[in-house]
Design an enzyme around this catalytic site. Structure first.
Site, short mmCIF file in Angstrom:
data_model
loop_
_atom_site.label_atom_id
_atom_site.label_comp_id
_atom_site.label_asym_id
_atom_site.label_seq_id
_atom_site.Cartn_x
_atom_site.Cartn_y
_atom_site.Cartn_z
N ASP A 34 0.85 -1.19 0.00
CA ASP A 34 0.00 0.00 0.00
C ASP A 34 0.89 1.24 0.00
OD1 ASP A 34 -3.21 0.58 1.04
OD2 ASP A 34 -1.76 2.23 1.10
N ASN A 92 -12.73 -3.01 2.99
CA ASN A 92 -13.58 -1.83 3.18
C ASN A 92 -14.68 -1.91 2.13
OD1 ASN A 92 -11.95 -0.82 5.25
ND2 ASN A 92 -10.60 0.22 3.81
N VAL A 101 -11.04 2.85 -3.58
CA VAL A 101 -10.75 2.29 -4.90
C VAL A 101 -11.76 1.16 -5.15
CG1 VAL A 101 -9.05 1.16 -6.37
CG2 VAL A 101 -8.30 2.86 -4.68
N HIS A 105 -10.32 -5.32 -3.17
CA HIS A 105 -8.97 -5.57 -2.65
C HIS A 105 -9.06 -5.91 -1.18
CE1 HIS A 105 -9.86 -1.28 -2.37
NE2 HIS A 105 -9.19 -1.28 -1.23
N HIS A 107 -6.98 -5.87 2.33
CA HIS A 107 -5.85 -5.29 3.06
C HIS A 107 -5.29 -6.33 4.03
CE1 HIS A 107 -6.77 -0.89 2.32
NE2 HIS A 107 -7.97 -1.39 2.08
P1 AMP Z 1 -9.64 1.41 0.25
O1 AMP Z 1 -9.76 2.65 1.08
O2 AMP Z 1 -10.04 0.16 0.98
O3 AMP Z 1 -10.31 1.55 -1.09
O4 AMP Z 1 -8.09 1.19 0.02
C1 AMP Z 1 -7.40 1.74 -1.07
C2 AMP Z 1 -5.94 1.70 -0.70
O5 AMP Z 1 -5.20 1.85 -1.89
C3 AMP Z 1 -5.51 2.84 0.24
O6 AMP Z 1 -4.99 2.27 1.44
C4 AMP Z 1 -4.44 3.58 -0.58
O7 AMP Z 1 -3.36 4.00 0.22
C5 AMP Z 1 -4.02 2.54 -1.60
N1 AMP Z 1 -3.49 3.02 -2.86
C6 AMP Z 1 -4.01 3.99 -3.66
N2 AMP Z 1 -3.29 4.13 -4.77
C7 AMP Z 1 -2.26 3.23 -4.68
C8 AMP Z 1 -1.16 2.89 -5.52
N3 AMP Z 1 -0.94 3.50 -6.68
N4 AMP Z 1 -0.31 1.92 -5.10
C9 AMP Z 1 -0.52 1.31 -3.91
N5 AMP Z 1 -1.54 1.57 -3.09
C10 AMP Z 1 -2.40 2.53 -3.46
#
Ligand code: AMP
Length: 115
Positions: A34, A92, A101, A105, A107
């Site tokens: 992340d 999430n 996003v 995914h 975590h």
């Molecule tokens: P969520 O809030 O569950 O949608 O998690 C999205 C996660 O993606 C967050 O913890 C961000 O820090 C992470 N994130 C966003 N863009 C990138 C990226 N380019 N590479 C790695 N992690 C990312």
């Protein structure tokens, strides 16, 4: 992609269009660090195959119900490989659940630092 959903940043990572710090990869699942870690080890696991694409747990169907299991299995295997003995796994779900996003995914967060 089907075009039903807007391309997300994770589509671009799978396509190799933007870089990611990859730590785990199989035919079906990719794991990468992340970019804004919330724990000493913070890895995201995503499914790579187009037919496994689902925006969120809220969008699971009979066709995609196996996808979260693939991500959990990948996280379990990664943790075992790296000797991580305790961790949290989180999905999430939806904007109200902190999802930013909309590409499913998982975590993995651990206080154990990767060696
Ligand atoms: P969520 O809030 O569950 O949608 O998690 C999205 C996660 O993606 C967050 O913890 C961000 O820090 C992470 N994130 C966003 N863009 C990138 C990226 N380019 N590479 C790695 N992690 C990312």
């Amino acid at each position: 992609m089907s075009g039903t959903f807007e391309q997300t940043i994770f589509h671009k990572i799978v396509a190799g269009e933007i870089p990611a710090d990859k730590v785990y990869e199989t035919d079906e699942v990719l794991g990468f660090k992340d970019i804004h870690p919330k724990a000493p080890t913070h890895i995201l696991f995503i499914a790579k195959k187009e037919e496994d694409f689902v925006p969120s747990i809220a969008d699971l169907t009979e066709q995609t119900v196996q996808v979260p299991g693939k991500l959990i299995r990948a996280a379990q295997e990664f943790a075992a490989q790296k000797g991580i003995d305790g961790y949290k796994l989180t999905f999430n779900v939806g904007a109200g659940g902190g999802q930013e996003v909309f590409y499913l995914h998982l975590h993995l967060m651990s206080q154990t630092e990767l060696s």
